[in-house]
Design an enzyme around this catalytic site. Sequence first.
Site, mmCIF file in Angstrom:
data_model
loop_
_atom_site.group_PDB
_atom_site.id
_atom_site.type_symbol
_atom_site.label_atom_id
_atom_site.label_comp_id
_atom_site.label_asym_id
_atom_site.label_seq_id
_atom_site.Cartn_x
_atom_site.Cartn_y
_atom_site.Cartn_z
ATOM 1 C CE1 TYR A 259 -3.228 2.928 0.548
ATOM 2 C CE2 TYR A 259 -2.762 2.816 2.901
ATOM 3 C CZ TYR A 259 -3.379 3.431 1.829
ATOM 4 O OH TYR A 259 -4.157 4.535 2.038
ATOM 5 C CG ASN B 203 6.833 -11.612 0.180
ATOM 6 O OD1 ASN B 203 5.884 -10.843 0.017
ATOM 7 N ND2 ASN B 203 7.225 -12.034 1.374
ATOM 8 C CE1 TYR C 4 4.784 -3.103 11.882
ATOM 9 C CE2 TYR C 4 3.626 -1.476 13.205
ATOM 10 C CZ TYR C 4 4.231 -1.842 12.027
ATOM 11 O OH TYR C 4 4.306 -0.943 10.991
ATOM 12 C CG HIS D 276 -5.752 -0.420 7.899
ATOM 13 N ND1 HIS D 276 -5.144 -1.300 7.053
ATOM 14 C CD2 HIS D 276 -4.864 -0.170 8.886
ATOM 15 C CE1 HIS D 276 -3.924 -1.566 7.506
ATOM 16 N NE2 HIS D 276 -3.725 -0.895 8.616
ATOM 17 C CB ALA E 17 -17.273 -3.882 14.896
ATOM 18 C CG PHE F 93 -12.651 -2.271 17.395
ATOM 19 C CD1 PHE F 93 -13.674 -3.197 17.290
ATOM 20 C CD2 PHE F 93 -11.610 -2.333 16.472
ATOM 21 C CE1 PHE F 93 -13.667 -4.171 16.279
ATOM 22 C CE2 PHE F 93 -11.594 -3.300 15.471
ATOM 23 C CZ PHE F 93 -12.629 -4.209 15.368
ATOM 24 N NE ARG G 178 -7.632 -2.528 16.852
ATOM 25 C CZ ARG G 178 -7.395 -1.988 15.653
ATOM 26 N NH1 ARG G 178 -7.802 -2.601 14.560
ATOM 27 N NH2 ARG G 178 -6.780 -0.829 15.558
#
Length: 329
Positions: free
Chosen positions: A12, A33, A142, A190, A207, A209, A281
């Site tokens: 992206y 990849n 991450y 996203h 939804a 969060f 979340r």
Amino acid sequence: MGRFLVTGGAGYVGSHLVLALLDRGDEVVVYDNLRQGHRGAVPPGTRLVEADIADMAGLDAVLADGPWEAVFHFAALSLVGESMQRPFYYLAENAGLGIGLIDACVRHGVTKFVLSSTANLFGNPQRIPIDEDERIEPGSPYGESKLMLERALYWAGEIHGLRSACLRYFNAAGADPQGRLGEDHNPETHLIPLVIDAALGRRQEIAVFGQDYPTPDGTCIRDYIHVADLANAHLRALGQLEARSVTYNLGNGAGHSVREVIRTVEQVSGLSVPVRIAGRRAGDPAVLVAGSGRLRSETGWSPHYAELPVIVEHALKWRDAHPDGYGSK
Ligand code: UDP
């Protein structure tokens, strides 16, 4: 005109940067990849090397085919939530393989490196907007994996003279204003593309969060930055590498709540969005807004598409024209 290698250039943000380089007349080789990236996101005439950064022989072969003006590194796993489930996978893939790439760049005489880093370095920000002096405390494995790469680049600079730009993105959103590229993740997690799909009737609902956060409407606030502005910021940061290494926080500098995003999609599309209130979340901070003052003052960058309705309009246009993403004919 320069020649650039872009890992993750079919993804992206990477693909929008590739377009920005091509638009100014540079030559680009994409190394991807295609696990998350798309062949259709690589413009015709641009060479795509379909390979993994784990493939050291493949990397060596491409890097040996220089000289390279700079290497841009986007290829990475990028889901905060998934990294909380699979921490070592994220650390090994993002940090381990990324360090291998930096090492290979040094061996092949690359002198400039641009890293796609993240606002997730700031898991518990003390001040909003978040500037580069904020305390670093990764919010997830991450974020930790990106911090490791920032540190590896620091030492690559100290020891080998590799100049680097570490660019910490807030929430990339929108699509190429000319409609050539857009956002196509699988699975999509996203907010903006999910709300758009709910508006277009491709999802039952969105939804939300959590609506019990300490914000005016109770939903989380994020800094949505147009992906074309983000790409342009890479070019500005690249210019700085003529003289020194840099680190920038990269956002619009304005926050929008989840509720505001939903309302904006409704206004721009003229459609209504079915909403369901869900639980929070894991790992979501209430407010993340960038202080991009350093980037602005040092490079003269400013966003062209700062308004949320414009960001949503571009995302909506692309999604509407490509209902199956890059799978659409
Ligand atoms: N969000 C939401 N519903 C969704 C997806 C996201 O309410 O289906 C919220 C999420 O909790 C966060 C904001 O939207 O507050 C932006 O989430 P996104 O995953 O787009 O980006 P992040 O901020 O996690 O990088």
